[in-house]
Enzyme design. Structure first.
Site, PDB file in Angstrom:
ATOM      1  N   PHE A 136      -5.337  -7.957 -76.557  1.00 31.54           N
ATOM      2  CA  PHE A 136      -5.288  -7.610 -74.991  1.00 31.54           C
ATOM      3  C   PHE A 136      -3.846  -6.869 -75.149  1.00 31.54           C
ATOM      4  O   PHE A 136      -3.302  -6.229 -75.553  1.00 31.54           O
ATOM      5  CB  PHE A 136      -4.816  -9.255 -74.812  1.00 31.54           C
ATOM      6  CG  PHE A 136      -3.893  -8.367 -72.708  1.00 31.54           C
ATOM      7  CD1 PHE A 136      -6.034  -8.048 -72.291  1.00 31.54           C
ATOM      8  CD2 PHE A 136      -3.386  -8.227 -71.916  1.00 31.54           C
ATOM      9  CE1 PHE A 136      -5.759  -7.713 -70.716  1.00 31.54           C
ATOM     10  CE2 PHE A 136      -3.582  -7.890 -71.125  1.00 31.54           C
ATOM     11  CZ  PHE A 136      -5.028  -8.090 -70.634  1.00 31.54           C
ATOM     12  N   ASP A 208       0.626 -14.856 -79.418  1.00 31.69           N
ATOM     13  CA  ASP A 208       0.516 -15.230 -77.244  1.00 31.69           C
ATOM     14  C   ASP A 208      -0.327 -15.887 -77.035  1.00 31.69           C
ATOM     15  O   ASP A 208      -1.929 -15.903 -77.464  1.00 31.69           O
ATOM     16  CB  ASP A 208      -0.385 -13.748 -76.887  1.00 31.69           C
ATOM     17  CG  ASP A 208      -0.524 -13.228 -75.385  1.00 31.69           C
ATOM     18  OD1 ASP A 208      -0.574 -14.178 -74.972  1.00 31.69           O
ATOM     19  OD2 ASP A 208      -0.602 -11.964 -75.268  1.00 31.69           O
ATOM     20  N   TYR A 233      -1.214 -18.050 -65.040  1.00 28.39           N
ATOM     21  CA  TYR A 233      -1.944 -18.123 -64.614  1.00 28.39           C
ATOM     22  C   TYR A 233      -3.321 -18.087 -64.977  1.00 28.39           C
ATOM     23  O   TYR A 233      -4.214 -18.617 -63.326  1.00 28.39           O
ATOM     24  CB  TYR A 233      -2.089 -17.377 -63.523  1.00 28.39           C
ATOM     25  CG  TYR A 233      -1.863 -16.102 -64.089  1.00 28.39           C
ATOM     26  CD1 TYR A 233      -2.872 -15.451 -64.500  1.00 28.39           C
ATOM     27  CD2 TYR A 233      -0.501 -15.369 -64.430  1.00 28.39           C
ATOM     28  CE1 TYR A 233      -2.691 -14.063 -65.097  1.00 28.39           C
ATOM     29  CE2 TYR A 233      -0.705 -14.297 -65.438  1.00 28.39           C
ATOM     30  CZ  TYR A 233      -1.219 -12.709 -65.557  1.00 28.39           C
ATOM     31  OH  TYR A 233      -1.506 -12.042 -66.185  1.00 28.39           O
ATOM     32  N   LYS A 234      -3.677 -19.252 -65.875  1.00 30.61           N
ATOM     33  CA  LYS A 234      -5.667 -19.362 -66.889  1.00 30.61           C
ATOM     34  C   LYS A 234      -5.852 -20.902 -66.525  1.00 30.61           C
ATOM     35  O   LYS A 234      -5.583 -21.500 -65.332  1.00 30.61           O
ATOM     36  CB  LYS A 234      -5.562 -18.488 -68.064  1.00 30.61           C
ATOM     37  CG  LYS A 234      -4.792 -16.580 -67.597  1.00 30.61           C
ATOM     38  CD  LYS A 234      -5.659 -16.239 -69.362  1.00 30.61           C
ATOM     39  CE  LYS A 234      -4.298 -14.557 -69.589  1.00 30.61           C
ATOM     40  NZ  LYS A 234      -5.828 -14.224 -68.500  1.00 30.61           N
ATOM     41  N   ARG A 382     -18.224 -12.180 -69.502  1.00 34.63           N
ATOM     42  CA  ARG A 382     -17.319 -13.022 -69.863  1.00 34.63           C
ATOM     43  C   ARG A 382     -17.390 -14.384 -68.964  1.00 34.63           C
ATOM     44  O   ARG A 382     -17.405 -14.097 -67.586  1.00 34.63           O
ATOM     45  CB  ARG A 382     -16.055 -12.419 -69.681  1.00 34.63           C
ATOM     46  CG  ARG A 382     -15.118 -13.309 -70.879  1.00 34.63           C
ATOM     47  CD  ARG A 382     -13.183 -12.048 -70.331  1.00 34.63           C
ATOM     48  NE  ARG A 382     -12.607 -12.058 -69.374  1.00 34.63           N
ATOM     49  CZ  ARG A 382     -11.542 -12.417 -69.308  1.00 34.63           C
ATOM     50  NH1 ARG A 382     -10.479 -12.596 -70.446  1.00 34.63           N
ATOM     51  NH2 ARG A 382     -10.585 -11.653 -68.253  1.00 34.63           N
TER      52      ARG A 382
END
Lengths: 423, 423
Positions: A136, A208, A233-234, A382
């Site tokens: 990312f 990560d 928050y995922k 996705r």
């Protein structure tokens, strides 16, 4: 396996699988809008119903009524540590230390700086940070910024495929920074085996966990990780931009130095002493006052995640992602969809991605049909699979909707051709 | 002046002043508990009534119903910039750039690093950061951490009194870091005159506005400031730990480099490009995804602050702090109270502090009587005056309660002798 790969795929079979799903009860814990199949929990998790009440209580009672007294009375001071301890349990952190605080990017800066400093003391010839070009972007940007701030002497070495890792692990490597599940492809690194190789090469492993925490069973201490960061928050359903976390192994916790030495990391913050002395535990990774409303509300999602059997979660996740792949391939032949997610279960996280030449327009059309996934450059559709609030029939319906968007070419509408910012 | 210093002080005179107060209407915008006089808005501002609804909307509708779509539909992406622009207006930032993001401590790290880098290019012999020993500790801790990270070559030089500033401004000074209003004493630096002296000496001025933003009229651009940071949870009533801000002068904005180069600071964050390229504007100071619930709710407080005439605010603030000082000195003689806040109006912020040998116990007793101030080491009773929700009679009643606590020695109760964490 509830839906064996030899069974013919029907909606009825999916409904049957839902009826037998031991995690089905979690769906009612979330407030999802009617008529929507939400396949973007890998970007922003859904709202736990209890979070609405929690947020309201923090606003009206803790802030409004108890005011400054809430720091003690309502335990605001303890939130970063208390939630950090919960995350430590969830992530198998063992004797390591974890706090909830700041953003993933800021925490990564702290973790990388701490790891580099340990190496500078133990093996000063090691000055390279290895990562993936497909990581990312913020992981690479933060690394670049830290390297530039530190001045000459450090280097970011990028590999283009997982198979290149061993070749990159020279005697000059200080730290390897990997995201456990790739944000685009959903590919999963084997943490224990990869960390062993990194350690064998004399480097430290910074993980990560943004796309794996809450979706994949994790055992940071057992797998030998050195440092870890991630967001909440995922798959942890903490709310938009809810505070992230940082974890350090017990091997490094006492010695690690955070370069962001704000007062919350002080051994005795309320002594207001002019000289800095860090806390001995994970509080050393705190910096300033945290956004309490976002953090207190986030705890609801973390508590939900902690209540779930992680192996059952993983089993359902793999079934749903496998179902999604099989349905697309069996029921949508002839469309230019290319799977970029690993088929092999041990290499797959909890989302599925396909490339399509008109991916952006296809995703916009699909969202308008009530199936919310997202788009990532280049050409990537996705689909996040969150086993807590998705079932087998949801996957069936989502793929059927995608079939209609493609068969009927709904994506050709002019409204779907204009780009806007997407998350 | 509504209460002239020659008038005899009576509660009736205070009530009269309240009746004539042009800002009195703001009181109803805040949800304060009954029976409480809140003199700690300099630590945590009170709850604006509209923030409850705003928070509830973000939770139930923006997060729960609109989900990931809220980044565009509900303008979550724009929040740091939109609120930053409002703060830029409030703080007289002119052509400079401001974003709302992260914490004061993290923003200070960015501002100091950016300022040091500019000096390293323009005047590499300048390697000293000057600050006050009495500065809020996190400012000093963050400076220490940055200096240590940068390696040998930088030094923190502390002055013990404002009068020592000129003597400290040698040819080796790169940056002067000052907090405009001292958190303990309430002493106010003259920003325009001090910045001029700093510039005359060849240094850059970084201002911490935590205890002045929303309490004192500020003109960053007009006063020549180079960088500024501050929080929004004190006089801006943004909520506990609400995101902070960072501002850069138009002279430095294009050139400034933030060492925390996360993806939100990228010129094109959603290109997901592997190489870092910063935004040209104040977005370059963003890092990672912000706590939206805290930030959106915070905007209510910023909007309230923007709606107030800053000169009227300052006039009332000075009247109330002056009234507090005069009442204590006239009506509480014989108690060992020592004023540590400047009497001179041009040197005073918006809180008043007295030392008392039993300050900690006195404050605990006072809070139990419904007058909420706070305590700071050593021995300091601190009383924040927030003109938006406090009136003249409130000040009278607060001082009368303090008189009762001292006259009746209520502070001697055993319950008030044990220390706990205080904010």
């Amino acid at each position: 396996m509830t839906i064996a790969s030899t069974e013919p795929l029907t909606r009825a079979a999916c409904e049957q699988a839902d009826a037998q799903d031991p995690l089905a009860g979690y769906r009612s814990e979330f407030a999802l809008p009617e008529g929507v199949i939400y396949l973007d929990g890998n970007s922003l998790g859904a709202l736990p119903r209890a979070a609405v009440e929690r947020g309201g209580t923090v606003l009206a009672e803790e802030w409004g009524r108890d005011l400054i007294g809430s720091w003690n009375k309502n335990h605001w001071f303890e939130l970063p540590v208390r939630i950090g301890e919960k995350l430590n349990r969830l992530l198998g952190g063992g004797d390591g230390g974890c706090v909830a605080t700041d953003t993933t990017s800021v925490n990564l800066f702290k973790a990388l700086a701490a790891a580099l400093r340990i190496q500078a003391e133990d093996a000063p010839e090691r000055t390279v940070i290895v990562s993936e070009r497909e990581n990312f972007p913020t992981d690479l940007y933060i690394t670049e910024g830290l390297i530039e701030l530190l001045g000459a002497g450090h280097e970011l070495r990028l590999i283009d495929a997982p198979g290149e890792l061993d070749g990159a692990l020279g005697a000059d490597v200080a730290v390897v920074l990997l995201t456990q599940v790739n944000y685009r492809t959903g590919a999963l690194w084997d943490m224990v085996e990869t960390t062993r190789r990194i350690h064998d090469a004399g480097a430290l492993a910074v993980w990560d966990l943004c796309h794996s925490a809450g979706a994949v069973p994790i055992s940071l201490a057992g797998d030998g990780a050195d440092f870890a960061v991630g967001c909440t928050y995922k798959y942890l359903n903490g709310g938009p931009g809810s505070p992230a976390f940082i974890w350090a192994s017990s091997r490094h916790l006492g010695r690690a130095v955070s370069p962001l030495s704000g007062w919350w990391s002080h051994a005795k913050p309320f002594d207001m002493a002019p000289g800095y002395a860090p806390a001995a535990d994970a509080r050393k990774f705190l910096v300033g006052t945290q956004p309490i409303l976002s953090m207190a509300t986030m705890e609801v999602g973390v508590d939900l995640a902690l209540s779930v059997d992680q192996d059952a979660l993983r089993a359902k996740s793999l079934e749903l992602t496998g179902l999604f792949i099989r349905l697309v391939e069996e029921r949508l032949p002839g469309h230019p969809l290319t799977l970029i997610t690993p088929r092999e279960e041990r290499l797959r996280g909890s989302h599925v991605s396909f490339r399509h030449p008109e991916g952006y327009a296809v995703m916009k059309a699909l969202i308008d049909q009530g199936v919310i996934g997202d788009y990532r450059e280049p050409e990537v559709l996705r689909f996040g699979v969150t086993p807590l609030y998705l079932g087998y029939a949801d996957i069936w319906d989502a793929v059927e909707t995608l079939r209609r968007v493609l068969d009927d070419e709904l994506w050709r509408a002019p409204a779907y051709q204009t780009r806007e910012a997407v998350t």
